[in-house]
Design a protein around this motif. Structure first.
Motif, PDB file in Angstrom:
ATOM      1  N   GLY A  74      36.592 -14.740  38.257  1.00  0.00           N
ATOM      2  CA  GLY A  74      37.703 -13.909  37.793  1.00  0.00           C
ATOM      3  C   GLY A  74      38.009 -14.393  37.001  1.00  0.00           C
ATOM      4  O   GLY A  74      38.870 -13.372  35.772  1.00  0.00           O
ATOM      5  N   VAL A  75      39.219 -15.120  37.233  1.00  0.00           N
ATOM      6  CA  VAL A  75      40.860 -15.758  36.854  1.00  0.00           C
ATOM      7  C   VAL A  75      40.688 -15.747  35.363  1.00  0.00           C
ATOM      8  O   VAL A  75      41.283 -16.263  34.188  1.00  0.00           O
ATOM      9  CB  VAL A  75      42.265 -16.142  37.349  1.00  0.00           C
ATOM     10  N   VAL A  78      39.545 -13.356  32.910  1.00  0.00           N
ATOM     11  CA  VAL A  78      40.250 -12.391  32.035  1.00  0.00           C
ATOM     12  C   VAL A  78      41.382 -13.088  30.970  1.00  0.00           C
ATOM     13  O   VAL A  78      41.388 -12.667  29.830  1.00  0.00           O
ATOM     14  CB  VAL A  78      41.628 -12.505  33.186  1.00  0.00           C
ATOM     15  N   VAL A  81      39.702 -13.240  27.453  1.00  0.00           N
ATOM     16  CA  VAL A  81      39.076 -11.961  26.900  1.00  0.00           C
ATOM     17  C   VAL A  81      40.606 -11.951  26.138  1.00  0.00           C
ATOM     18  O   VAL A  81      40.556 -12.222  24.819  1.00  0.00           O
ATOM     19  CB  VAL A  81      39.580 -11.381  27.781  1.00  0.00           C
ATOM     20  N   GLY A  82      41.639 -13.095  26.862  1.00  0.00           N
ATOM     21  CA  GLY A  82      42.949 -13.340  25.990  1.00  0.00           C
ATOM     22  C   GLY A  82      42.902 -13.894  24.957  1.00  0.00           C
ATOM     23  O   GLY A  82      44.188 -13.715  23.917  1.00  0.00           O
ATOM     24  N   TYR A 180      44.158 -21.784  30.644  1.00  0.00           N
ATOM     25  CA  TYR A 180      42.235 -21.553  31.427  1.00  0.00           C
ATOM     26  C   TYR A 180      41.853 -23.154  31.365  1.00  0.00           C
ATOM     27  O   TYR A 180      41.012 -23.282  32.451  1.00  0.00           O
ATOM     28  CB  TYR A 180      41.524 -20.952  30.215  1.00  0.00           C
ATOM     29  N   CYS A 202      32.084 -16.095  33.699  1.00  0.00           N
ATOM     30  CA  CYS A 202      33.350 -15.717  32.708  1.00  0.00           C
ATOM     31  C   CYS A 202      32.594 -14.729  32.012  1.00  0.00           C
ATOM     32  O   CYS A 202      33.481 -14.074  31.585  1.00  0.00           O
ATOM     33  CB  CYS A 202      33.856 -17.031  32.000  1.00  0.00           C
ATOM     34  N   ILE A 205      32.749 -10.988  33.513  1.00  0.00           N
ATOM     35  CA  ILE A 205      33.551 -10.275  33.507  1.00  0.00           C
ATOM     36  C   ILE A 205      34.631  -9.816  32.310  1.00  0.00           C
ATOM     37  O   ILE A 205      34.611  -8.793  32.981  1.00  0.00           O
ATOM     38  CB  ILE A 205      34.307 -11.770  34.282  1.00  0.00           C
ATOM     39  N   GLU A 206      34.386 -10.344  30.877  1.00  0.00           N
ATOM     40  CA  GLU A 206      34.466  -9.911  30.124  1.00  0.00           C
ATOM     41  C   GLU A 206      34.222  -8.737  29.306  1.00  0.00           C
ATOM     42  O   GLU A 206      34.499  -8.415  28.572  1.00  0.00           O
ATOM     43  CB  GLU A 206      34.393 -11.140  29.119  1.00  0.00           C
ATOM     44  N   ILE A 209      35.856  -5.544  30.640  1.00  0.00           N
ATOM     45  CA  ILE A 209      37.277  -5.766  30.249  1.00  0.00           C
ATOM     46  C   ILE A 209      36.774  -5.220  28.270  1.00  0.00           C
ATOM     47  O   ILE A 209      37.426  -4.161  28.031  1.00  0.00           O
ATOM     48  CB  ILE A 209      37.914  -6.928  30.231  1.00  0.00           C
ATOM     49  N   TYR A 210      35.852  -5.622  27.832  1.00  0.00           N
ATOM     50  CA  TYR A 210      35.593  -5.386  26.148  1.00  0.00           C
ATOM     51  C   TYR A 210      35.548  -4.277  26.387  1.00  0.00           C
ATOM     52  O   TYR A 210      35.800  -3.203  24.969  1.00  0.00           O
ATOM     53  CB  TYR A 210      35.204  -6.129  25.561  1.00  0.00           C
ATOM     54  N   SER A 213      38.076  -1.384  26.756  1.00  0.00           N
ATOM     55  CA  SER A 213      38.719  -1.099  25.454  1.00  0.00           C
ATOM     56  C   SER A 213      38.035  -1.018  24.348  1.00  0.00           C
ATOM     57  O   SER A 213      38.593  -1.147  22.841  1.00  0.00           O
ATOM     58  CB  SER A 213      39.019  -3.439  25.094  1.00  0.00           C
TER      59      SER A 213
END
Length: 301
Positions: A74-75, A78, A81-82, A180, A202, A205-206, A209-210, A213
């Motif tokens: 999870g961490v 994120v 993504v950044g 990361y 990973c 999770i992305e 988020i995408y 966005s």
């Protein structure tokens, strides 16, 4: 490092250079490409999980530490993504070799600085020389565009752009890489997670988020898939593969050796930028990338 670990890291470097070349070619698409990349990566690699140890051997019964997997992936998702967003922005505004060399050179350097300031580590004199060499190589790559067509010396509104935006975005990408790398090494080792399952976690999770966005750009998804499905398929294979190999190597050798050695990909990308993209000052770019490689090898030593 063992010969097997070295071979794995070098293979990761080749895969990493390849997917970055692909990403540079479609960098202006941005979020729609990244969304499809996350979806395709997840679908392709999820089928490999049952054959690579499930989520890992951690936990009291050896069946995997689910809580550790969820927290770790999870961490990391994120952070990734950044990383992808700043990398894409860099590729959209700067030259391939400039952004890539800056990003890949600063990642190991920042890791050393963090280790000194926060972890109390004391690197050898050779390692410190490596840091200086990396910084020198990064600055040299940033200066390579000065005076070249379309480089950062063009005048805008009567003012000279003094800083190459590719260098700035590359530096931000380097911060994300260092973040990361440290977190993922901790997660995989502490909770004994399978690298394949961790990477799939990973990318999974992305996706939401995408999705959030994207906003109105969701209408572009079908068109992006139709026009760029070969690139997306290659990205979905190579991007996770490059990092899965790194995570495997981390379980076999110290991060301080693996992280610098994978930056050999800097030379491959610089050569692509010079030979294929015809980026200016080829001798300067290749020499600067080699300085970065020397620096990371000194760090590894």
């Amino acid at each position: 490092m063992s010969s097997l670990a070295v071979l794995i890291v070098l293979s990761a470097a080749v895969a990493h250079a390849a997917w970055n070349v692909l990403a540079h070619g479609v960098s202006r698409i941005g979020l729609p490409f990244l969304w499809w990349g996350a979806v395709i990566s997840t679908v392709l690699w999820a089928g490999v999980i049952p054959f690579t140890g499930g989520i890992g051997s951690g936990g009291p019964d050896g069946s995997g530490d689910l809580a550790g997997f969820l927290l770790g992936a999870g961490v990391s998702g994120v952070i990734h993504v950044g990383y992808m967003l700043v990398l894409q922005k860099g590729y959209a505004t700067g030259r391939l070799s400039t952004v890539y060399t800056t990003a890949r050179g600063t990642g190991p350097t920042i890791s050393v600085v963090v280790a000194v300031l926060l972890l109390g580590e004391r690197p050898s004199g050779i390692a410190l020389i490596g840091v200086v060499a990396i910084l020198a190589g990064v600055v040299a790559v940033g200066l390579a565009d000065r005076g070249t067509p379309g480089g950062p010396d063009v005048r805008m509104a009567g003012h000279r752009r003094r800083v190459d935006p590719g260098v700035l975005w590359g530096l931000l990408t380097g911060v994300a890489i260092a973040t990361y790398t440290i977190w993922d090494a901790h997660a995989v080792r502490t909770w004994e997670l399978s690298p394949v399952a961790f990477m799939v976690g990973c990318t999974l999770i992305e996706i939401p988020i995408y999705s959030i966005s994207l906003g109105r750009r969701r209408r572009e998804l079908a068109g992006v898939l139709r026009r760029h499905w070969p690139r997306l398929l290659a990205f979905g294979v190579l991007s996770p593969l490059s990092y899965i190999l790194v995570l495997i190597a981390i379980t076999m050798a110290p991060v301080a050796l693996v992280a610098p050695m994978r930056e050999i990909s800097v030379v491959l990308v610089a050569l692509f930028g010079v030979v294929v993209l015809r980026e200016g000052r080829p001798g300067w770019r290749i020499a600067a990338s080699l300085i970065v490689v020397v620096g990371v090898l000194l760090l590894a030593g």
